[in-house]
Motif scaffolding. Structure first.
Motif, PDB file in Angstrom:
ATOM      1  N   ILE A 225       0.832  -1.207   0.000  1.00 41.40           N
ATOM      2  CA  ILE A 225       0.000   0.000   0.000  1.00 41.40           C
ATOM      3  C   ILE A 225       0.869   1.260   0.000  1.00 41.40           C
ATOM      4  O   ILE A 225       0.592   2.222  -0.731  1.00 41.40           O
ATOM      5  CB  ILE A 225      -0.961  -0.013   1.215  1.00 41.40           C
ATOM      6  CG1 ILE A 225      -1.938  -1.196   1.105  1.00 41.40           C
ATOM      7  CG2 ILE A 225      -1.719   1.309   1.325  1.00 41.40           C
ATOM      8  CD1 ILE A 225      -2.849  -1.177  -0.104  1.00 41.40           C
ATOM      9  N   VAL A 226       1.920   1.263   0.805  1.00 48.22           N
ATOM     10  CA  VAL A 226       2.785   2.445   0.853  1.00 48.22           C
ATOM     11  C   VAL A 226       3.483   2.640  -0.496  1.00 48.22           C
ATOM     12  O   VAL A 226       3.629   3.762  -0.979  1.00 48.22           O
ATOM     13  CB  VAL A 226       3.801   2.346   2.018  1.00 48.22           C
ATOM     14  CG1 VAL A 226       4.914   3.377   1.875  1.00 48.22           C
ATOM     15  CG2 VAL A 226       3.070   2.534   3.344  1.00 48.22           C
TER      16      VAL A 226
ATOM     17  N   THR B  87      -1.250   6.939   6.699  1.00 47.99           N
ATOM     18  CA  THR B  87      -0.299   7.971   7.136  1.00 47.99           C
ATOM     19  C   THR B  87       0.769   7.338   8.033  1.00 47.99           C
ATOM     20  O   THR B  87       1.972   7.522   7.837  1.00 47.99           O
ATOM     21  CB  THR B  87      -1.058   9.060   7.938  1.00 47.99           C
ATOM     22  OG1 THR B  87      -2.165   9.519   7.168  1.00 47.99           O
ATOM     23  CG2 THR B  87      -0.143  10.215   8.295  1.00 47.99           C
ATOM     24  N   ILE B  88       0.288   6.572   9.015  1.00 45.11           N
ATOM     25  CA  ILE B  88       1.177   5.890   9.979  1.00 45.11           C
ATOM     26  C   ILE B  88       2.141   4.936   9.259  1.00 45.11           C
ATOM     27  O   ILE B  88       3.338   4.903   9.535  1.00 45.11           O
ATOM     28  CB  ILE B  88       0.307   5.066  10.970  1.00 45.11           C
ATOM     29  CG1 ILE B  88      -0.612   5.981  11.774  1.00 45.11           C
ATOM     30  CG2 ILE B  88       1.173   4.198  11.871  1.00 45.11           C
ATOM     31  CD1 ILE B  88       0.098   6.862  12.736  1.00 45.11           C
ATOM     32  N   MET B  89       1.622   4.182   8.315  1.00 44.39           N
ATOM     33  CA  MET B  89       2.455   3.208   7.601  1.00 44.39           C
ATOM     34  C   MET B  89       3.510   3.921   6.765  1.00 44.39           C
ATOM     35  O   MET B  89       4.650   3.467   6.670  1.00 44.39           O
ATOM     36  CB  MET B  89       1.577   2.314   6.708  1.00 44.39           C
ATOM     37  CG  MET B  89       0.584   1.469   7.507  1.00 44.39           C
ATOM     38  SD  MET B  89      -0.289   0.169   6.548  1.00 44.39           S
ATOM     39  CE  MET B  89      -0.885   1.052   5.124  1.00 44.39           C
ATOM     40  N   LYS B  95       8.476   6.776   3.791  1.00 44.06           N
ATOM     41  CA  LYS B  95       8.172   7.102   2.395  1.00 44.06           C
ATOM     42  C   LYS B  95       7.226   8.304   2.377  1.00 44.06           C
ATOM     43  O   LYS B  95       6.381   8.442   3.263  1.00 44.06           O
ATOM     44  CB  LYS B  95       7.470   5.907   1.710  1.00 44.06           C
ATOM     45  CG  LYS B  95       8.344   4.673   1.553  1.00 44.06           C
ATOM     46  CD  LYS B  95       9.110   4.686   0.245  1.00 44.06           C
ATOM     47  CE  LYS B  95      10.082   3.515   0.122  1.00 44.06           C
ATOM     48  NZ  LYS B  95       9.415   2.213   0.061  1.00 44.06           N
ATOM     49  N   ASN B  96       7.365   9.130   1.349  1.00 42.10           N
ATOM     50  CA  ASN B  96       6.507  10.309   1.263  1.00 42.10           C
ATOM     51  C   ASN B  96       5.172   9.987   0.586  1.00 42.10           C
ATOM     52  O   ASN B  96       5.062  10.001  -0.633  1.00 42.10           O
ATOM     53  CB  ASN B  96       7.222  11.439   0.516  1.00 42.10           C
ATOM     54  CG  ASN B  96       6.369  12.698   0.487  1.00 42.10           C
ATOM     55  OD1 ASN B  96       5.428  12.837   1.275  1.00 42.10           O
ATOM     56  ND2 ASN B  96       6.692  13.603  -0.422  1.00 42.10           N
ATOM     57  N   VAL B  97       4.180   9.718   1.401  1.00 42.62           N
ATOM     58  CA  VAL B  97       2.850   9.409   0.873  1.00 42.62           C
ATOM     59  C   VAL B  97       1.911  10.616   0.996  1.00 42.62           C
ATOM     60  O   VAL B  97       0.735  10.536   0.615  1.00 42.62           O
ATOM     61  CB  VAL B  97       2.225   8.189   1.591  1.00 42.62           C
ATOM     62  CG1 VAL B  97       3.012   6.922   1.268  1.00 42.62           C
ATOM     63  CG2 VAL B  97       2.177   8.392   3.105  1.00 42.62           C
TER      64      VAL B  97
END
Lengths: 249, 249
Positions: A225-226, B87-89, B95-97
């Motif tokens: 997912i990330v 967000t947490i993951m 990584k910039n999500v």
């Protein structure tokens, strides 16, 4: 466990269909079921376009990223959030409904209404022994999809729904642990618990891919997912939605 | 016509419930059904908060505009669009999500995911002989709802779902003509046809209210809806959503 719950729990996405079109009666039943869903303040903010034309289906398959099952299925529905008829009604009655229709709130209402209707359609189709696949890829290129289907302002195709007789049945994908998704009385924010639930699930998904691919793939869910979220996709959406006179204020 | 389709077509909103709580088993079945719905790219962008605490239910009833059935039911679910765990993951994997999570596209994905799950829950509940009512009034005052349920950023309560044993069954409301909502191959834009379909439906709804209220109410649908849309409600939504770090770009 009744038939309804069995049908719902048995869902999996179907991406290979027999070359057998749905009957008009099946299509009408599916649409009637969609319409039976709850609608916010009775607003009925959606339309459904059924695509039978072969050229259009072929073009839609291209526009959604060459997904073959968009072209080859028993029927293809396009579910659209629709505040166009409300625009027309406001004009006819000479009332100013524009601020409402341009609000983020009504944009949300239209998305929710459309999705509730679509899920009824999906469940109804599955209960008839048909398989379904939601096609988010329709949002890859909404300008062209709108042009192809002659769709007016304030109508946004949200997703497709490919329906048909399954020719290949896939496995069900395990979902997040129930206790991670379902909270009681307040949102659980114990981060140790949060991480341990995600870890447990990551391992489950890794095992699932491992078994399915004979060890060729072992992605953990959070990495999958990330990785997906690290790529910026459909970033034109904000501008597109606002150009369509929605979600402006 | 199978049991699934019968259940779906038999839907009506229930606003009066017996004083009998759902069992934990019923709640788990309903949540499991919600989770079985399709999810965009496997993102699972929702959470569900079940509210049992009596004080919280009472407060929620006040916050949703004094709707008694928010307090008095068999169980009350709050369905939330949720991009918090993503967000947490992202943070954990460094990584910039953020651009993805702040996009209008992912906001739409979260709304769609949540709504598909909710409709499965609704149908599952109805198949168990329970009644349901969606509570959009939860969006009247989202800041306070979030505080009450300890809900983090990037999680937006979209609606409540009151579930319980019906003590009063209402009529089903007729929907827009199928041919007005369902288009084939392209969006129907013949305005004469469009208006005539709406007129026909307006008359149907007027007759429906007339019969239900012994002539005290005869609203046409289009007047009812335009009147509703002439009032600007929940216009704080855009600012609220963006403050919650969603739908920004």
């Amino acid at each position: 466990m009744n038939d309804v719950i069995t049908t719902i729990l048995n869902h999996r996405s179907i991406r290979h269909f027999e070359d057998k079109p749905l009957t008009d009666e099946q299509i009408e039943t599916i649409v009637a079921c969609a319409q039976a869903a709850a609608t916010s303040s009775f607003i009925q903010a959606y339309s459904i376009i059924g695509v039978k034309d072969k050229e259009k289906k072929k073009r839609l398959a291209e526009l959604t990223g060459n997904q073959e099952y968009v072209e080859k299925n028993g029927h293809f529905f396009v579910f659209c959030a629709d505040l166009y008829r409300h625009t027309i009604m406001g004009e006819k009655q000479q009332k100013n409904v524009t601020p409402s229709l341009e609000s983020t709130e009504k944009f949300m209402v239209a998305l929710i209404d459309t999705s509730l209707a679509a899920q009824n359609a999906a469940i109804a189709a599955e209960s008839l022994g048909l398989g379904i696949c939601y096609i988010g890829g329709i949002r890859n290129n909404l300008e062209m999809v709108k042009e192809l289907l002659n769709i007016p302002d304030r109508v946004i195709p949200l997703f497709g729904l490919a329906v048909g007789y399954p020719s290949h049945i896939t496995d069900k994908k395990p979902r997040l642990p129930l206790e991670h998704v379902y909270h009681e009385d307040e949102y659980e924010q114990d981060m140790d618990l949060y991480y341990s639930q995600l870890d447990k699930y990551d391992q489950l998904i890794s095992n699932y891919y491992d078994a399915r691919t004979n060890g060729q793939r072992k992605d953990r869910w959070s990495e999958q997912i990330v990785s997906m979220l690290s790529k910026q996709t459909r970033m034109y959406m904000k501008e597109f939605i606002q150009k369509n006179k929605l979600d402006i204020r």
